[in-house]
Design a protein around this motif. Structure first.
Motif, PDB file in Angstrom:
ATOM      1  N   ILE A  96       4.597  -6.397   2.436  1.00  0.00           N
ATOM      2  CA  ILE A  96       4.452  -7.116   3.705  1.00  0.00           C
ATOM      3  C   ILE A  96       4.533  -6.089   4.837  1.00  0.00           C
ATOM      4  O   ILE A  96       5.634  -5.635   5.185  1.00  0.00           O
ATOM      5  CB  ILE A  96       5.553  -8.182   3.869  1.00  0.00           C
ATOM      6  CG1 ILE A  96       5.541  -9.131   2.675  1.00  0.00           C
ATOM      7  CG2 ILE A  96       5.358  -8.960   5.166  1.00  0.00           C
ATOM      8  CD1 ILE A  96       6.872  -9.605   2.229  1.00  0.00           C
ATOM      9  N   PRO A  97       3.399  -5.658   5.393  1.00  0.00           N
ATOM     10  CA  PRO A  97       3.430  -4.658   6.466  1.00  0.00           C
ATOM     11  C   PRO A  97       4.239  -5.115   7.674  1.00  0.00           C
ATOM     12  O   PRO A  97       4.905  -4.321   8.330  1.00  0.00           O
ATOM     13  CB  PRO A  97       1.950  -4.479   6.834  1.00  0.00           C
ATOM     14  CG  PRO A  97       1.189  -4.953   5.637  1.00  0.00           C
ATOM     15  CD  PRO A  97       2.021  -6.039   5.042  1.00  0.00           C
TER      16      PRO A  97
ATOM     17  N   PHE B 185      18.183  -7.282   3.968  1.00  0.00           N
ATOM     18  CA  PHE B 185      17.576  -7.279   5.308  1.00  0.00           C
ATOM     19  C   PHE B 185      16.818  -5.997   5.628  1.00  0.00           C
ATOM     20  O   PHE B 185      15.852  -6.010   6.392  1.00  0.00           O
ATOM     21  CB  PHE B 185      18.646  -7.520   6.377  1.00  0.00           C
ATOM     22  CG  PHE B 185      19.620  -6.387   6.524  1.00  0.00           C
ATOM     23  CD1 PHE B 185      19.379  -5.351   7.407  1.00  0.00           C
ATOM     24  CD2 PHE B 185      20.775  -6.351   5.757  1.00  0.00           C
ATOM     25  CE1 PHE B 185      20.274  -4.303   7.530  1.00  0.00           C
ATOM     26  CE2 PHE B 185      21.671  -5.304   5.872  1.00  0.00           C
ATOM     27  CZ  PHE B 185      21.424  -4.271   6.761  1.00  0.00           C
ATOM     28  N   ASP B 186      17.263  -4.832   5.091  1.00  0.00           N
ATOM     29  CA  ASP B 186      16.525  -3.603   5.406  1.00  0.00           C
ATOM     30  C   ASP B 186      15.292  -3.507   4.514  1.00  0.00           C
ATOM     31  O   ASP B 186      15.199  -4.163   3.480  1.00  0.00           O
ATOM     32  CB  ASP B 186      17.412  -2.361   5.245  1.00  0.00           C
ATOM     33  CG  ASP B 186      17.923  -2.187   3.825  1.00  0.00           C
ATOM     34  OD1 ASP B 186      17.088  -2.053   2.922  1.00  0.00           O
ATOM     35  OD2 ASP B 186      19.153  -2.185   3.619  1.00  0.00           O
TER      36      ASP B 186
ATOM     37  N   LEU C  58      13.259  -9.789  -2.530  1.00  0.00           N
ATOM     38  CA  LEU C  58      12.529  -9.499  -1.295  1.00  0.00           C
ATOM     39  C   LEU C  58      13.441  -8.819  -0.285  1.00  0.00           C
ATOM     40  O   LEU C  58      14.672  -8.910  -0.369  1.00  0.00           O
ATOM     41  CB  LEU C  58      11.930 -10.766  -0.693  1.00  0.00           C
ATOM     42  CG  LEU C  58      12.851 -11.769   0.009  1.00  0.00           C
ATOM     43  CD1 LEU C  58      12.054 -12.569   1.028  1.00  0.00           C
ATOM     44  CD2 LEU C  58      13.491 -12.709  -1.007  1.00  0.00           C
ATOM     45  N   ASN C  59      12.808  -8.118   0.668  1.00  0.00           N
ATOM     46  CA  ASN C  59      13.583  -7.441   1.711  1.00  0.00           C
ATOM     47  C   ASN C  59      12.790  -7.376   3.009  1.00  0.00           C
ATOM     48  O   ASN C  59      11.643  -7.813   3.086  1.00  0.00           O
ATOM     49  CB  ASN C  59      14.014  -6.044   1.256  1.00  0.00           C
ATOM     50  CG  ASN C  59      12.847  -5.088   1.096  1.00  0.00           C
ATOM     51  OD1 ASN C  59      11.695  -5.418   1.365  1.00  0.00           O
ATOM     52  ND2 ASN C  59      13.128  -3.883   0.642  1.00  0.00           N
ATOM     53  N   GLY C  60      13.429  -6.800   4.039  1.00  0.00           N
ATOM     54  CA  GLY C  60      12.792  -6.648   5.344  1.00  0.00           C
ATOM     55  C   GLY C  60      13.243  -7.716   6.324  1.00  0.00           C
ATOM     56  O   GLY C  60      13.932  -8.674   5.961  1.00  0.00           O
ATOM     57  N   ASP C  61      12.850  -7.534   7.598  1.00  0.00           N
ATOM     58  CA  ASP C  61      13.152  -8.556   8.597  1.00  0.00           C
ATOM     59  C   ASP C  61      12.115  -8.514   9.711  1.00  0.00           C
ATOM     60  O   ASP C  61      11.328  -7.574   9.814  1.00  0.00           O
ATOM     61  CB  ASP C  61      14.566  -8.379   9.161  1.00  0.00           C
ATOM     62  CG  ASP C  61      14.681  -7.209  10.115  1.00  0.00           C
ATOM     63  OD1 ASP C  61      15.436  -7.309  11.073  1.00  0.00           O
ATOM     64  OD2 ASP C  61      14.006  -6.186   9.877  1.00  0.00           O
TER      65      ASP C  61
ATOM     66  N   SER D 115      12.798  -5.748  13.085  1.00  0.00           N
ATOM     67  CA  SER D 115      12.504  -4.317  12.931  1.00  0.00           C
ATOM     68  C   SER D 115      11.017  -4.019  13.044  1.00  0.00           C
ATOM     69  O   SER D 115      10.615  -2.919  13.417  1.00  0.00           O
ATOM     70  CB  SER D 115      13.014  -3.810  11.581  1.00  0.00           C
ATOM     71  OG  SER D 115      12.229  -4.342  10.518  1.00  0.00           O
ATOM     72  N   GLY D 116      10.191  -5.005  12.702  1.00  0.00           N
ATOM     73  CA  GLY D 116       8.746  -4.814  12.738  1.00  0.00           C
ATOM     74  C   GLY D 116       8.222  -3.941  11.620  1.00  0.00           C
ATOM     75  O   GLY D 116       7.056  -3.534  11.626  1.00  0.00           O
ATOM     76  N   LEU D 117       9.092  -3.636  10.644  1.00  0.00           N
ATOM     77  CA  LEU D 117       8.704  -2.725   9.562  1.00  0.00           C
ATOM     78  C   LEU D 117       8.250  -3.448   8.294  1.00  0.00           C
ATOM     79  O   LEU D 117       7.809  -2.816   7.348  1.00  0.00           O
ATOM     80  CB  LEU D 117       9.882  -1.800   9.221  1.00  0.00           C
ATOM     81  CG  LEU D 117      10.358  -0.885  10.353  1.00  0.00           C
ATOM     82  CD1 LEU D 117      11.597  -0.112   9.923  1.00  0.00           C
ATOM     83  CD2 LEU D 117       9.253   0.077  10.755  1.00  0.00           C
ATOM     84  N   GLY D 118       8.382  -4.765   8.289  1.00  0.00           N
ATOM     85  CA  GLY D 118       7.951  -5.507   7.112  1.00  0.00           C
ATOM     86  C   GLY D 118       8.895  -5.333   5.941  1.00  0.00           C
ATOM     87  O   GLY D 118      10.080  -5.034   6.102  1.00  0.00           O
ATOM     88  N   GLY D 119       8.353  -5.498   4.731  1.00  0.00           N
ATOM     89  CA  GLY D 119       9.176  -5.384   3.535  1.00  0.00           C
ATOM     90  C   GLY D 119       8.339  -5.539   2.285  1.00  0.00           C
ATOM     91  O   GLY D 119       7.126  -5.302   2.296  1.00  0.00           O
TER      92      GLY D 119
END
Length: 447
Positions: free
Chosen positions: A428-429, A345-346, A382-385, A388-392
């Motif tokens: 992914i921005p 997720f991070d 893959l990662n991100g969520d 957070s708006g930070l992408g991955g």
């Protein structure tokens, strides 16, 4: 009636009396001002059109006066700002003062009729600050000269200045110089301005700008008692005591083994001290909950704890990645699936990189298992969520990488990246709402 002329740079009122705050003078000329390319613009090879100059939507005018107590930029000293007052008391702000060869030009947003008698007022707080920095630099450089260290260049910053020296200076020498310059300030040595003829000694005129005609202009020599004498067009204090204080800060290595020594002079010393003390008090009271004299020990302990916790986290991350890598490896080995995905997720790529390393180690040490990411099995990392708006990031390894690309791109709008064959990688921005869930659901169906 004879045409009015202006005094040349070198004999301006601000140079003959740097403490002159106001001046009555007459407008000689006024015309539209066209900004010129700066030296940085001329050197910038990345500019698409180096012959074009960015112009402001607000018109500017260059105003020539018979004399001025506002200094045009030169000698490492920035230009003065101030105000021009018309006979009806109307105020026109002087945005900056530039030098065109021997002429000082005042840049403003309003024109003034030639022949108008005006009152000129300098921004005194700015001027006295610049004089403290500039005169302080002369004094500092003169003391370093006694240690065989010539000042190669200097720069006045908004708060912190620096001089460039030919090598890094031992801290013991820095301390001696710091003590010496402040002792010379305490002695309140007289500072005077003379000409090369009256100076009676050899002078280095190599740093005078090429566009300043010394045959028609006036070369000024700034003397600090018997300590220093240097050509300089800038405005200076009348005694070293007016510098108030000099504080030497830190050094920075630059090109060719040179060193930049950063320093403060005058009122900047206490302003900087107050600012740093406020920061320290906030850290001490809000974040550390300790006394000021305990801050260093407290920060040292926090740093040690941070390193230890980071090490523990790294070990746990590796352990978790190893468990997940073994599970997927065994599934591939049994043939129960030919595609798997790992999601974190991070948006920190560390876990995925550790996982990939662990999985690669398993494949290399168990080649007889038939598990590989070239022609049989496919991994999606893959990662991100969204929240957070930070992408991955996303990485696909295996024979299905190419066929999965369009499916992934259809679901992730902002995906940037590519690849061919058995490898695809993208950044992914930012995830749009619902995209990540859609992709995970798709991968779950394949899993």
């Amino acid at each position: 009636m004879p045409t009015a002329t202006s005094k040349i740079v070198g004999a301006l009122a601000c140079q003959t009396n740097s403490f002159l705050k106001t001046l009555q003078t007459t407008v000689v000329s006024c015309k539209d001002h066209t900004p010129q390319l700066s030296s940085k613009d001329k050197q910038n090879k990345n500019k698409k059109k180096t012959d074009e100059v960015k112009t402001s939507s607000i018109p500017e005018f260059e105003i020539e006066l018979e004399d001025t107590n506002l200094f045009p930029e030169g000698g490492g000293q920035p230009y003065d700002t101030g105000s021009i007052y018309l006979p009806d008391k109307h105020e026109i702000k002087v945005l900056r003062v530039i030098r065109n060869q021997l002429t000082a030009l005042h840049i403003a947003n309003e024109p003034i009729e030639p022949g108008t008698l005006v009152k000129l007022e300098v921004d005194w707080e700015r001027r006295i600050d610049f004089m403290q920095q500039h005169t302080g630099q002369h004094l500092l450089s003169s003391v370093f000269d006694t240690h065989g260290l010539d000042t190669l260049s200097w720069s006045m910053g908004d708060m912190i200045n620096y001089i460039e020296l030919p090598k890094k200076v031992d801290e013991e020498v820095v301390e001696k110089v710091n003590a010496k310059v402040n002792d010379l300030i305490l002695q309140n040595i007289q500072i005077s301005v003379t000409t090369p003829d009256n100076h009676g000694g050899e002078l280095d005129l190599s740093r005078i700008p090429d566009d300043y005609d010394t045959s028609k202009g006036i070369v000024r020599v700034v003397k600090i008692g018997d300590i220093d004498a240097n050509p300089c067009c800038g405005t200076h204090l009348s005694s070293t005591g007016q510098i108030q204080a000099i504080s030497l800060l830190h050094q920075q290595n630059v090109r060719g083994g040179n060193s930049r020594l950063f320093f403060l002079c005058g009122s900047r010393v206490y302003k900087y001290l107050n600012k740093q003390h406020s920061i320290l008090k906030e850290i001490q009271g809000t974040y550390l909950s300790c006394q000021l004299d305990e801050v260093v020990d407290k920060v040292g302990l926090l740093n040690l704890n941070y390193k230890q916790s980071t090490s523990r986290e790294s070990n746990l991350l590796k352990e978790l990645a190893n468990i997940e890598a073994n599970k997927i490896f065994e599934d591939f080995k049994k043939g129960s699936k030919d595609i798997a995905y790992v999601y974190r997720f991070d948006n920190n790529p560390e876990y995925l990189l550790v996982f990939q390393k662990e999985f690669t180690t398993l494949m290399n040490s168990n080649k007889e298992s038939g598990v590989n990411l070239t022609d049989k099995f496919t991994l999606v990392l893959l990662n991100g969520d969204y929240k957070s708006g930070l992408g991955g990031m996303i990485k696909v390894l295996g024979p299905k990488a190419e066929s999965l690309q369009p499916e992934i791109k259809n679901r992730i709008t902002n995906l940037k990246g590519g690849g061919k064959g058995t490898s695809f990688q993208g950044k992914i921005p930012k995830y749009e709402k619902g995209e990540l869930e859609s992709l995970l659901a798709f991968l779950q169906e394949l899993n």
